[in-house]
Design a protein around this motif. Sequence first.
Motif, PDB file in Angstrom:
ATOM      1  N   LYS A 235       1.022  -1.444  -0.072  1.00  0.00           N
ATOM      2  CA  LYS A 235       0.128   0.718  -0.423  1.00  0.00           C
ATOM      3  C   LYS A 235       0.694   0.880   0.389  1.00  0.00           C
ATOM      4  CE  LYS A 235      -3.807   2.486   2.428  1.00  0.00           C
ATOM      5  NZ  LYS A 235      -4.937   2.481   3.512  1.00  0.00           N
ATOM      6  N   GLU A 238       1.850   1.577  -3.825  1.00  0.00           N
ATOM      7  CA  GLU A 238       1.082   1.925  -4.430  1.00  0.00           C
ATOM      8  C   GLU A 238       1.043   3.608  -4.519  1.00  0.00           C
ATOM      9  OE1 GLU A 238      -2.248  -0.416  -3.528  1.00  0.00           O
ATOM     10  OE2 GLU A 238      -0.857  -2.011  -4.954  1.00  0.00           O
ATOM     11  N   GLU A 239       0.958   3.457  -3.168  1.00  0.00           N
ATOM     12  CA  GLU A 239       0.442   5.178  -3.028  1.00  0.00           C
ATOM     13  C   GLU A 239       1.436   6.749  -2.809  1.00  0.00           C
ATOM     14  OE1 GLU A 239      -1.141   5.302   0.739  1.00  0.00           O
ATOM     15  OE2 GLU A 239      -3.076   4.262   0.253  1.00  0.00           O
ATOM     16  N   SER A 240       3.302   5.531  -3.099  1.00  0.00           N
ATOM     17  CA  SER A 240       4.203   6.755  -3.119  1.00  0.00           C
ATOM     18  C   SER A 240       3.983   7.722  -4.147  1.00  0.00           C
ATOM     19  CB  SER A 240       5.019   6.064  -3.087  1.00  0.00           C
ATOM     20  OG  SER A 240       5.590   4.780  -4.225  1.00  0.00           O
ATOM     21  N   ALA A 241       4.625   8.636  -4.369  1.00  0.00           N
ATOM     22  CA  ALA A 241       4.455   9.676  -5.650  1.00  0.00           C
ATOM     23  C   ALA A 241       4.523   8.854  -6.729  1.00  0.00           C
ATOM     24  CB  ALA A 241       5.070  11.245  -5.082  1.00  0.00           C
ATOM     25  N   GLY A 243       4.914   5.448  -7.637  1.00  0.00           N
ATOM     26  CA  GLY A 243       3.860   4.238  -7.226  1.00  0.00           C
ATOM     27  C   GLY A 243       2.766   4.867  -7.834  1.00  0.00           C
ATOM     28  N   HIS A 244       2.301   6.530  -8.151  1.00  0.00           N
ATOM     29  CA  HIS A 244       1.208   6.746  -8.536  1.00  0.00           C
ATOM     30  C   HIS A 244       1.626   7.348  -9.631  1.00  0.00           C
ATOM     31  CE1 HIS A 244      -1.323   7.176  -5.922  1.00  0.00           C
ATOM     32  NE2 HIS A 244      -0.866   7.794  -5.018  1.00  0.00           N
ATOM     33  N   MET A 245       2.500   7.266 -10.184  1.00  0.00           N
ATOM     34  CA  MET A 245       3.067   7.643 -11.954  1.00  0.00           C
ATOM     35  C   MET A 245       3.172   6.397 -12.597  1.00  0.00           C
ATOM     36  SD  MET A 245       5.694  11.223 -11.508  1.00  0.00           S
ATOM     37  CE  MET A 245       5.942  10.845 -13.091  1.00  0.00           C
ATOM     38  N   GLN A 247       1.750   3.773 -12.276  1.00  0.00           N
ATOM     39  CA  GLN A 247       0.490   3.559 -12.294  1.00  0.00           C
ATOM     40  C   GLN A 247      -0.120   4.336 -12.958  1.00  0.00           C
ATOM     41  OE1 GLN A 247      -1.894   2.275  -8.260  1.00  0.00           O
ATOM     42  NE2 GLN A 247      -0.103   2.791  -7.196  1.00  0.00           N
ATOM     43  N   LEU A 248      -0.067   5.066 -13.767  1.00  0.00           N
ATOM     44  CA  LEU A 248      -0.777   6.463 -14.457  1.00  0.00           C
ATOM     45  C   LEU A 248      -0.933   5.409 -15.582  1.00  0.00           C
ATOM     46  CD1 LEU A 248      -0.106   9.672 -12.930  1.00  0.00           C
ATOM     47  CD2 LEU A 248      -1.958   8.919 -13.407  1.00  0.00           C
TER      48      LEU A 248
END
Length: 282
Positions: A235, A238-241, A243-245, A247-248
């Motif tokens: 988690k 996934e919620e790190s900056a 990690g978000h990138m 996933q984008l």
Amino acid sequence: MTTPEAEQGGGGAGEERVTPEGDAARPEARLERAVRAAEQALIEYEIAVETFRVEIENFSRLHEQKLGPLYARLEELDARILEARAARSGDAEDRRRAEEARARLAPIPGVEELLHGWMDDSGLFPEAVAMLTDQAVRPPQRVRPSEEARKLYRELARKAHPDLAQEEKERERREEFITRVNAAYARGDEAELRELAEEWAKGPELKRVPSRAEELYARLEWLAQRKELLALLAKELEESAIGHMLQLAPDDPDGLLDEIGQQLRTQVTERERELAGLLAEG
């Protein structure tokens, strides 16, 4: 992709086959199967989390090397714009904001620690010199494990995982070995992973000893706790900056960096134009 069950061989040589009569005579048999299934599920989960962590680490390094100079240029321009505004207005609040912006860019104690990875005893690395002199930065070295390296890593993680140990001494041996495996995988060193696979193949194989029901219940509880800790780590990733990138744009992270870089360059141009206007008016 080969499933864990297929790779396990579905009960190969050396594994006890439990008959219905055996189940009745040994009531903990079902519990033993549950423990084995939980162990394999946990290992697969750990492999997925570690793979994602390596991807984030590599992408983070690339993000910093590729976009870091642009972020630094924007911060410098912002500070100069605030200074130009303060010089024009003479307002105390404007001066305070300009001083704070400049202070954020000033050298701080321990800067040599911040430059770790950018310099050695001989001085700054070429990439750092290029950044400081506005020259083109050499493309960063990519660390992307090959498909063969990924395969070797998964096989080693399943075979040598410490969670499969029944004795503390064996657990320590496996932990030391897996540490080497993780390091080789993080470097994408396929040759070293192959050597580690050969090394493990030559080592002793443990014979699984049936555990008592109480021990099996305790084992399941430990596995569940370990899974919870891994879930928390996953988690956080996934919620790190970064990690978000990822996933984008999971299929084209380089394209995402190029897009962000273009946006930053546009902002730099706008700031430079704004600063030039302020200096001309002053």
